[in-house]
Enzyme design. Structure first.
Site, PDB file in Angstrom:
ATOM      1  N   TRP A   1      -2.226  77.166  -2.842  1.00  0.00           N
ATOM      2  CA  TRP A   1      -1.394  78.369  -2.906  1.00  0.00           C
ATOM      3  C   TRP A   1      -2.243  79.644  -2.851  1.00  0.00           C
ATOM      4  O   TRP A   1      -1.767  80.715  -3.179  1.00  0.00           O
ATOM      5  CB  TRP A   1      -0.452  78.344  -4.116  1.00  0.00           C
ATOM      6  CG  TRP A   1      -1.063  78.462  -5.493  1.00  0.00           C
ATOM      7  CD1 TRP A   1      -2.378  78.549  -5.817  1.00  0.00           C
ATOM      8  CD2 TRP A   1      -0.347  78.542  -6.739  1.00  0.00           C
ATOM      9  NE1 TRP A   1      -2.536  78.655  -7.178  1.00  0.00           N
ATOM     10  CE2 TRP A   1      -1.301  78.653  -7.776  1.00  0.00           C
ATOM     11  CE3 TRP A   1       1.010  78.534  -7.091  1.00  0.00           C
ATOM     12  CZ2 TRP A   1      -0.938  78.748  -9.125  1.00  0.00           C
ATOM     13  CZ3 TRP A   1       1.352  78.626  -8.430  1.00  0.00           C
ATOM     14  CH2 TRP A   1       0.397  78.726  -9.431  1.00  0.00           C
TER      15      TRP A   1
ATOM     16  N   THR B   1      -4.684  71.204  -9.350  1.00  0.00           N
ATOM     17  CA  THR B   1      -5.316  72.511  -9.473  1.00  0.00           C
ATOM     18  C   THR B   1      -5.073  73.378  -8.236  1.00  0.00           C
ATOM     19  O   THR B   1      -5.300  72.927  -7.108  1.00  0.00           O
ATOM     20  CB  THR B   1      -6.833  72.308  -9.666  1.00  0.00           C
ATOM     21  OG1 THR B   1      -7.011  71.444 -10.781  1.00  0.00           O
ATOM     22  CG2 THR B   1      -7.541  73.625  -9.913  1.00  0.00           C
ATOM     23  N   GLU B   2      -4.623  74.619  -8.459  1.00  0.00           N
ATOM     24  CA  GLU B   2      -4.361  75.581  -7.384  1.00  0.00           C
ATOM     25  C   GLU B   2      -3.358  75.054  -6.359  1.00  0.00           C
ATOM     26  O   GLU B   2      -3.369  75.460  -5.201  1.00  0.00           O
ATOM     27  CB  GLU B   2      -5.664  75.982  -6.667  1.00  0.00           C
ATOM     28  CG  GLU B   2      -6.748  76.529  -7.585  1.00  0.00           C
ATOM     29  CD  GLU B   2      -6.384  77.837  -8.268  1.00  0.00           C
ATOM     30  OE1 GLU B   2      -5.399  78.470  -7.845  1.00  0.00           O
ATOM     31  OE2 GLU B   2      -7.056  78.204  -9.249  1.00  0.00           O
ATOM     32  N   LEU B   3      -2.490  74.144  -6.804  1.00  0.00           N
ATOM     33  CA  LEU B   3      -1.535  73.461  -5.921  1.00  0.00           C
ATOM     34  C   LEU B   3      -2.237  72.823  -4.722  1.00  0.00           C
ATOM     35  O   LEU B   3      -1.645  72.703  -3.649  1.00  0.00           O
ATOM     36  CB  LEU B   3      -0.436  74.403  -5.439  1.00  0.00           C
ATOM     37  CG  LEU B   3       0.617  74.884  -6.434  1.00  0.00           C
ATOM     38  CD1 LEU B   3       1.862  75.377  -5.694  1.00  0.00           C
ATOM     39  CD2 LEU B   3       1.036  73.826  -7.438  1.00  0.00           C
ATOM     40  N   ALA B   4      -3.497  72.449  -4.893  1.00  0.00           N
ATOM     41  CA  ALA B   4      -4.229  71.787  -3.811  1.00  0.00           C
ATOM     42  C   ALA B   4      -3.592  70.420  -3.563  1.00  0.00           C
ATOM     43  O   ALA B   4      -3.619  69.548  -4.436  1.00  0.00           O
ATOM     44  CB  ALA B   4      -5.701  71.646  -4.176  1.00  0.00           C
TER      45      ALA B   4
END
Lengths: 406, 394
Positions: B301, B147-150
């Site tokens: 991101w 999720t969210e490039l976490a």
């Protein structure tokens, strides 16, 4: 140097509400911008003011003591002073006439660049000066009769005074967009003539900080896990307090440890007391009566959550004061101050369920109130009377320039 | 060979309605539509502006250019909404995947931040997503995005152990230093898995700056952008363009010319025989890792901070997340499918995002993307739902 004749009805410490506070800070900051101010008051009293000249229109005691503040608009022709000072029995309307006559004589042979009237009580006097000296009139609207009035719409005499004065003013300063919109809609004034200048914060001095709080019993309650919710208002229909008490009754079903501290006095006090008893929350409501000085200051410090419950509040300086005193702030959408504070929760004044919701949420979550308090403080610090005075100076200069071009 | 790796992310959350304290214990319809917060309305709007026109364009490009391909990630909550309110979108996606040139990247079903709170719950959501993708499209992805490039080193290790061959992250300068994101890397502490890094400059030129009239490069033409892309390939062969699918049509409206721009860019780029498009997994297969990259701290991101502060930056967000995951054991023990689904839908990271106060104090309401009156309101309704979930798990 710009010479300003400022017409007001009260200044602290002889004030009955936010009007006097706003006039004081505005005048002080204008003086800081280099304006030379002559401030006319309708009464005689000592003011600790060195940044402007204070002129007393009568030798009466501070007017609010007679129940004739700028907010008392219901019976302006009723006799309120049984004094001999001016040789007869006086009504608010009489004092207003004296004030106007005095100002008319006072300006004779004097030079001013602008006359600046604060609210309806001084508007007529302002119009006279405008005609006599040929200088522009700035009408500063802190509240209209539509805000003060109940569901019957207020006193028609005052509506006339406000409408006429605003028509004749060269420029109008409204304390919020909400007030500007109301002036346009209800008095038919062109929007172009009205500027919005929000009020700034009252500088609260810290001299009392280390003294014992005036509200020891609340300190104790807080240690037992109670949350103190405060409201500072005249107990009048305008302030929407019955909705607040009904919301409190709903909220205590979820969190019984909420204490509502009502600071102020007014005609609705008995009614509100009775209401809280009828709803079974008398134990959750504390009335302080009218407070000022340390007792007022301590309301802000003791409380965790500050509510502005007004049905119509042109601005609402108390909310700024609460924001500066580390309170989480809840405002009605019908308050002008909600245009400048964002890290707050808002509700419609009649929406008791929503207010109850907000009271439960804020009284039961530290995370929420911590965030709200921290962020609203940041916002508060950005608002300053100096910025507002700069804006008002700009309005003076532009208005004078327009007038010369006639 | 020079390759463009286009990866688009499709997501819609189930927003919580103004769920009142008076509703707690009485009704559990957290996500039902209200006048103010209406999930179907949002979906319909975005579908009309973005999903349908962009999918149509992508399908057209697949038809026109045999060497055009790309990757998508599609959240489970998006798919559920599409099934309810946009069946044609599912059909289009099925056709795209069936070409064999459109990859679906794996992620959590609920677009959650579970990785940082409960590894077991996180894995369940990844598996749930895999099952959904298998069920709808008959494929199983070997690439993973969180999720969210976490992303951090732990995530890479987990992904490798779980069996993924590729993982995605932000190509953030502070991590890469002088290195280019245009290569495949190996995450520190892993043996096989490959790391693809977003080229944030070229990605954000489209995603954020495309319609910004104050941007010195505005308006951006396909030719100009092509020159930038070709210049960038001098640093390395892979141009990783990662962005939200909604960039096309929703964040950048159709009248900005973003669709024409994209169509022209793809055409021009493929005119050179040296150039091609690759899926995420395709790039990972074709290129060897040239170096190791370590991200001990979580990088996302989002925002200029590239961290989790938009989701976990204030006390309310931490409180909400803590209370949400504290319910895990009690909720799962009920074996009540509806309750578990509700609890998982509350894990969607958007709920925490709505509580973000980073920009709120500036009064910058318009820059703030939320259905709620304030971050405080978002917190309040969310906490009420948790009270109800708690009540239902008793």
């Amino acid at each position: 140097m710009l010479k300003i004749l400022m017409l007001g009805w009260e200044l602290p410490p002889h004030n009955s509400g936010g009007l006097g506070v706003a006039c004081y800070h505005l005048a002080k900051s204008l003086a800081g911008e280099g304006a030379k101010i002559s401030f006319v008051l309708p009464y005689t009293a000592k003011h600790d003011v060195d940044f402007m000249e204070i002129v007393h229109a009568t030798n009466l005691d501070p007017i609010h003591r007679f129940g004739a503040s700028a907010y008392d608009s219901k019976n302006i022709t009723t006799c309120i002073i049984d004094g001999k000072e001016l040789g007869e029995h006086l009504s608010l309307r009489d004092i207003q006439q004296f004030y106007g006559d005095f100002v008319d004589k006072h300006v004779e042979g004097k030079e001013f660049d602008v006359v600046h009237s604060h609210d309806w009580l001084t508007l007529e006097a302002g119009v006279k000066v405008k005609h006599k000296l040929g200088i522009p009139l700035i009408a500063h609207v802190h509240a209209t009769e539509f805000d003060r009035g109940d569901e019957y719409g207020g006193n028609p005499i005052i509506h006339d005074i406000e409408r006429d004065g605003l028509m004749l003013a060269d420029r109008i300063i409204a304390v919020s967009q909400m007030t500007k919109d109301l002036i346009v809609a209800r008095y038919g004034i062109l929007a172009d003539k009205i500027e919005v200048a929000h009020n700034g914060p009252n500088q609260i001095d810290d001299e009392y900080m280390f003294e014992k709080s005036s509200y020891q019993f609340l300190e104790k309650k807080k240690q037992e896990g109670w949350t103190v919710v405060s409201v500072i208002a005249r107990l009048t229909i305008q302030k929407g307090l019955s909705h607040l008490i009904r919301a409190l009754a709903l909220a205590t079903q979820f969190n019984p440890k909420i204490m509502l501290l009502i600071a102020g006095d007014g005609e609705l006090r008995d009614e509100l007391l009775e209401l809280s008893a009828n709803l079974g929350v008398a134990q959750n409501v504390a009335f302080t009566g009218f407070v000022r000085g340390k007792e007022l200051r301590d309301v802000y410090t003791i409380s965790d959550i500050f509510v502005m419950s007004s049905r119509s509040e042109p601005f609402g300086i108390t909310a700024l004061e609460a924001a500066s005193s580390d309170n989480a702030v809840i405002l009605t959408k019908q308050s002008g101050v909600s245009e400048v504070l964002h890290s707050v929760l808002k509700y419609d004044y009649w929406d008791e369920r929503r207010l109850a919701e907000l009271l439960v949420a804020t009284s039961s979550s530290n995370a929420l109130t911590t965030e709200m308090r921290q962020n609203v403080t940041k916002e508060f610090l950005k608002i300053s009377w100096n910025g507002i005075a700069k804006k008002v100076m700009h309005i003076y200069n532009r208005t004078m320039k327009c007038r010369r071009n006639y | 060979m020079r390759s463009c790796v286009l990866y688009l992310h499709m997501h819609q959350p189930f927003r919580v309605r103004e769920y009142s304290i008076f509703d707690v214990g009485n009704r559990a319809d957290y996500f039902s539509d209200s006048a103010h917060i209406n999930n179907q309305l949002v979906f319909d709007k975005v579908a009309e502006k973005s999903y349908r026109p962009m999918l149509t364009l992508l399908e057209k490009l697949l038809g026109a250019h045999p060497n055009f391909q790309f990757s998508l990630s599609v959240t489970g909550t998006f798919l559920e909404q599409a099934e309810m309110w946009g069946g044609d979108i599912i059909d289009t996606l099925k056709r795209l995947v069936a070409t064999g040139r459109v990859e679906i990247v794996a992620e959590t079903y609920h677009h959650s931040l579970a990785f940082f709170f409960s590894k077991s719950e996180f894995e369940r959501q990844v598996k749930q997503h895999q099952a959904k993708i298998q069920d709808l499209f008959g494929v199983k992805s070997k690439a993973f995005r969180n999720t969210e490039l976490a992303y951090n080193d732990d995530l890479a290790s987990w992904a490798e152990e779980f069996g993924f061959e590729t993982v995605l992250a932000e190509g953030w300068d502070r991590i890469l230093r002088e290195r280019s994101p245009n290569f495949v890397y190996r995450p520190t502490g892993t043996n096989k898995i490959k790391l693809l890094l977003k080229n944030y400059r070229l990605s954000d030129d489209i995603a954020f700056r495309f319609s910004d009239k104050n941007w010195t490069e505005h308006p951006l033409s396909a030719e100009k952008y092509l020159t930038w892309v070709e210049n960038s390939t001098l640093n390395g062969p892979l141009i990783n363009l990662f962005m939200d699918f909604e960039t096309f049509g929703e964040h950048q409206w159709a009248d900005t010319g973003v669709f024409q721009f994209f169509e022209q860019f793809v055409g021009r780029f493929l005119e050179s025989p040296e150039n091609n498009f690759l899926t995420v997994s395709g790039a990972s297969e074709q290129y060897e890792a040239i170096d190791e990259v370590s991200m001990p701290e979580t990088v996302t991101w989002a925002d200029t901070e590239r961290d989790l502060s938009a989701w976990l930056g204030n006390a309310m967000q931490h409180e909400a997340a803590k209370n949400l995951y504290a319910l895990e054991e009690a909720v799962l023990k009920t074996e009540n499918a509806q309750l578990i689904a509700d609890w998982r839908n509350l894990q969607t990271s958007d709920h925490l995002y709505y509580m973000c106060t980073k920009y709120w104090s500036d009064g910058d309401v318009h820059a703030y993307f939320s259905a709620y009156d304030s971050p405080y309101d978002a917190f309040l309704y969310f906490m009420n739902t948790l009270r109800d979930v708690d009540f239902r798990s008793l």
